[in-house]
Design a protein around this motif. Structure first.
Motif, PDB file in Angstrom:
ATOM      1  N   LEU A  62       0.923  -1.101  -0.014  1.00  0.00           N
ATOM      2  CA  LEU A  62       0.064  -0.105  -0.104  1.00  0.00           C
ATOM      3  C   LEU A  62       0.914   1.306   0.170  1.00  0.00           C
ATOM      4  O   LEU A  62       1.888   1.148   0.640  1.00  0.00           O
ATOM      5  N   PHE A  63       0.662   2.284  -0.790  1.00  0.00           N
ATOM      6  CA  PHE A  63       1.351   3.590  -0.772  1.00  0.00           C
ATOM      7  C   PHE A  63       0.498   4.616  -0.328  1.00  0.00           C
ATOM      8  O   PHE A  63      -0.782   4.589  -0.747  1.00  0.00           O
ATOM      9  N   SER A  64       0.980   5.541   0.404  1.00  0.00           N
ATOM     10  CA  SER A  64       0.427   6.755   0.900  1.00  0.00           C
ATOM     11  C   SER A  64       1.080   7.617   0.897  1.00  0.00           C
ATOM     12  O   SER A  64       2.594   7.950   0.900  1.00  0.00           O
ATOM     13  N   GLY A  65       0.400   8.901   0.591  1.00  0.00           N
ATOM     14  CA  GLY A  65       1.010  10.373   0.454  1.00  0.00           C
ATOM     15  C   GLY A  65       0.364  11.347   1.449  1.00  0.00           C
ATOM     16  O   GLY A  65      -0.724  11.343   1.832  1.00  0.00           O
ATOM     17  N   SER A  66       1.130  12.239   2.017  1.00  0.00           N
ATOM     18  CA  SER A  66       0.780  12.948   2.870  1.00  0.00           C
ATOM     19  C   SER A  66       1.257  14.328   2.799  1.00  0.00           C
ATOM     20  O   SER A  66       2.085  14.852   2.276  1.00  0.00           O
ATOM     21  N   GLU A  67       0.661  15.498   3.480  1.00  0.00           N
ATOM     22  CA  GLU A  67       1.151  16.859   3.861  1.00  0.00           C
ATOM     23  C   GLU A  67       2.172  16.989   4.341  1.00  0.00           C
ATOM     24  O   GLU A  67       3.051  18.053   4.299  1.00  0.00           O
ATOM     25  N   ASP A  68       2.838  15.819   5.199  1.00  0.00           N
ATOM     26  CA  ASP A  68       4.177  16.114   5.665  1.00  0.00           C
ATOM     27  C   ASP A  68       5.114  15.811   4.407  1.00  0.00           C
ATOM     28  O   ASP A  68       6.346  15.731   4.646  1.00  0.00           O
ATOM     29  N   ARG A  69       4.890  15.812   3.171  1.00  0.00           N
ATOM     30  CA  ARG A  69       5.786  15.671   2.215  1.00  0.00           C
ATOM     31  C   ARG A  69       6.522  14.479   1.977  1.00  0.00           C
ATOM     32  O   ARG A  69       7.311  14.390   1.630  1.00  0.00           O
ATOM     33  N   THR A  70       5.834  13.448   2.650  1.00  0.00           N
ATOM     34  CA  THR A  70       6.326  11.981   2.586  1.00  0.00           C
ATOM     35  C   THR A  70       5.504  11.050   1.524  1.00  0.00           C
ATOM     36  O   THR A  70       4.237  11.275   1.656  1.00  0.00           O
ATOM     37  N   ILE A  71       6.042  10.056   0.919  1.00  0.00           N
ATOM     38  CA  ILE A  71       5.396   8.831   0.466  1.00  0.00           C
ATOM     39  C   ILE A  71       5.794   7.734   1.161  1.00  0.00           C
ATOM     40  O   ILE A  71       7.099   7.534   1.370  1.00  0.00           O
ATOM     41  N   HIS A  72       4.821   6.863   1.611  1.00  0.00           N
ATOM     42  CA  HIS A  72       5.312   5.502   2.488  1.00  0.00           C
ATOM     43  C   HIS A  72       4.765   4.283   1.746  1.00  0.00           C
ATOM     44  O   HIS A  72       3.657   4.454   1.002  1.00  0.00           O
ATOM     45  N   LYS A  73       5.544   3.397   1.744  1.00  0.00           N
ATOM     46  CA  LYS A  73       5.293   2.221   1.059  1.00  0.00           C
ATOM     47  C   LYS A  73       5.141   1.113   2.470  1.00  0.00           C
ATOM     48  O   LYS A  73       6.019   0.943   3.270  1.00  0.00           O
ATOM     49  N   TRP A  74       3.786   0.469   2.210  1.00  0.00           N
ATOM     50  CA  TRP A  74       3.430  -0.436   3.552  1.00  0.00           C
ATOM     51  C   TRP A  74       3.399  -1.717   2.948  1.00  0.00           C
ATOM     52  O   TRP A  74       2.771  -2.049   2.140  1.00  0.00           O
ATOM     53  N   ASN A  75       3.816  -2.743   4.007  1.00  0.00           N
ATOM     54  CA  ASN A  75       3.652  -4.053   3.691  1.00  0.00           C
ATOM     55  C   ASN A  75       2.086  -4.440   3.975  1.00  0.00           C
ATOM     56  O   ASN A  75       1.718  -4.469   5.141  1.00  0.00           O
ATOM     57  N   MET A  76       1.158  -5.045   3.323  1.00  0.00           N
ATOM     58  CA  MET A  76      -0.294  -5.149   3.403  1.00  0.00           C
ATOM     59  C   MET A  76      -0.443  -6.131   4.468  1.00  0.00           C
ATOM     60  O   MET A  76      -1.183  -6.248   5.223  1.00  0.00           O
ATOM     61  N   LYS A  77       0.525  -7.014   4.486  1.00  0.00           N
ATOM     62  CA  LYS A  77       0.471  -8.319   5.381  1.00  0.00           C
ATOM     63  C   LYS A  77       0.799  -8.238   6.949  1.00  0.00           C
ATOM     64  O   LYS A  77       0.113  -8.458   7.605  1.00  0.00           O
ATOM     65  N   THR A  78       1.995  -7.562   6.893  1.00  0.00           N
ATOM     66  CA  THR A  78       2.398  -7.291   8.337  1.00  0.00           C
ATOM     67  C   THR A  78       2.026  -5.719   8.779  1.00  0.00           C
ATOM     68  O   THR A  78       2.145  -5.438   9.968  1.00  0.00           O
ATOM     69  N   GLY A  79       1.779  -4.895   7.970  1.00  0.00           N
ATOM     70  CA  GLY A  79       1.323  -3.689   8.454  1.00  0.00           C
ATOM     71  C   GLY A  79       2.615  -2.684   8.553  1.00  0.00           C
ATOM     72  O   GLY A  79       2.390  -1.589   8.916  1.00  0.00           O
ATOM     73  N   GLU A  80       3.778  -3.048   8.332  1.00  0.00           N
ATOM     74  CA  GLU A  80       5.073  -2.599   8.792  1.00  0.00           C
ATOM     75  C   GLU A  80       5.423  -1.563   7.464  1.00  0.00           C
ATOM     76  O   GLU A  80       4.866  -1.467   6.197  1.00  0.00           O
ATOM     77  N   LEU A  81       6.097  -0.431   7.709  1.00  0.00           N
ATOM     78  CA  LEU A  81       6.602   0.543   7.028  1.00  0.00           C
ATOM     79  C   LEU A  81       7.607  -0.043   6.257  1.00  0.00           C
ATOM     80  O   LEU A  81       8.713  -0.484   6.989  1.00  0.00           O
ATOM     81  N   CYS A  82       7.765   0.126   5.015  1.00  0.00           N
ATOM     82  CA  CYS A  82       9.036  -0.742   4.276  1.00  0.00           C
ATOM     83  C   CYS A  82       9.993   0.500   4.415  1.00  0.00           C
ATOM     84  O   CYS A  82       9.936   1.661   3.962  1.00  0.00           O
ATOM     85  N   LYS A  83      11.302   0.206   4.349  1.00  0.00           N
ATOM     86  CA  LYS A  83      12.390   1.073   4.236  1.00  0.00           C
ATOM     87  C   LYS A  83      13.287   0.898   3.024  1.00  0.00           C
ATOM     88  O   LYS A  83      13.310  -0.143   2.629  1.00  0.00           O
TER      89      LYS A  83
END
Length: 83
Positions: A62-83
C-alpha cells in the motif's frame, strides 16, 4: 458498518474488494474489512494529513502520500513501513 469519516481525506478500495482503506488529518491509515465488518489494520507513520492511498498491482504493498511531504510504502500483510 460505522466508519468515522469526519476527518477522512482519502479513500481506497483494495483490488480484492475486501478492504476499504482511509486516511485523514490524524496521519493514520485505517483498513476496514468489508466482509467481517471490522477494523483490520492501522498504518501509522505520517505526521500530516493523508492525502492519497493506492496499492501496487500485486496487492502486496500500500502506498500513501501526506501533507508531511512523504510517500510511504507499507507491507499489507504485516502492516510494517518498508524502508
Amino acid at each position: 458498518t460505522q466508519i468515522d469519516i469526519i476527518e477522512t481525506r482519502s479513500l481506497f478500495l483494495t483490488s480484492c474488494g475486501k478492504l476499504l482503506c482511509y486516511g485523514g488529518t490524524e496521519g493514520v491509515i485505517r483498513c476496514w474489512d468489508l466482509e467481517k465488518d471490522e477494523l483490520s489494520r492501522n498504518f501509522q507513520g505520517h505526521t500530516g494529513t493523508v492525502l492519497c492511498i493506492t496499492q501496487d498491482s500485486s496487492g502486496e504493498y500500500l502506498f500513501s502520500g501526506s501533507e508531511d511531504r512523504t510517500i510511504h510504502k507499507w507491507n499489507m500483510k504485516t502492516g510494517e513501513l518498508c524502508k
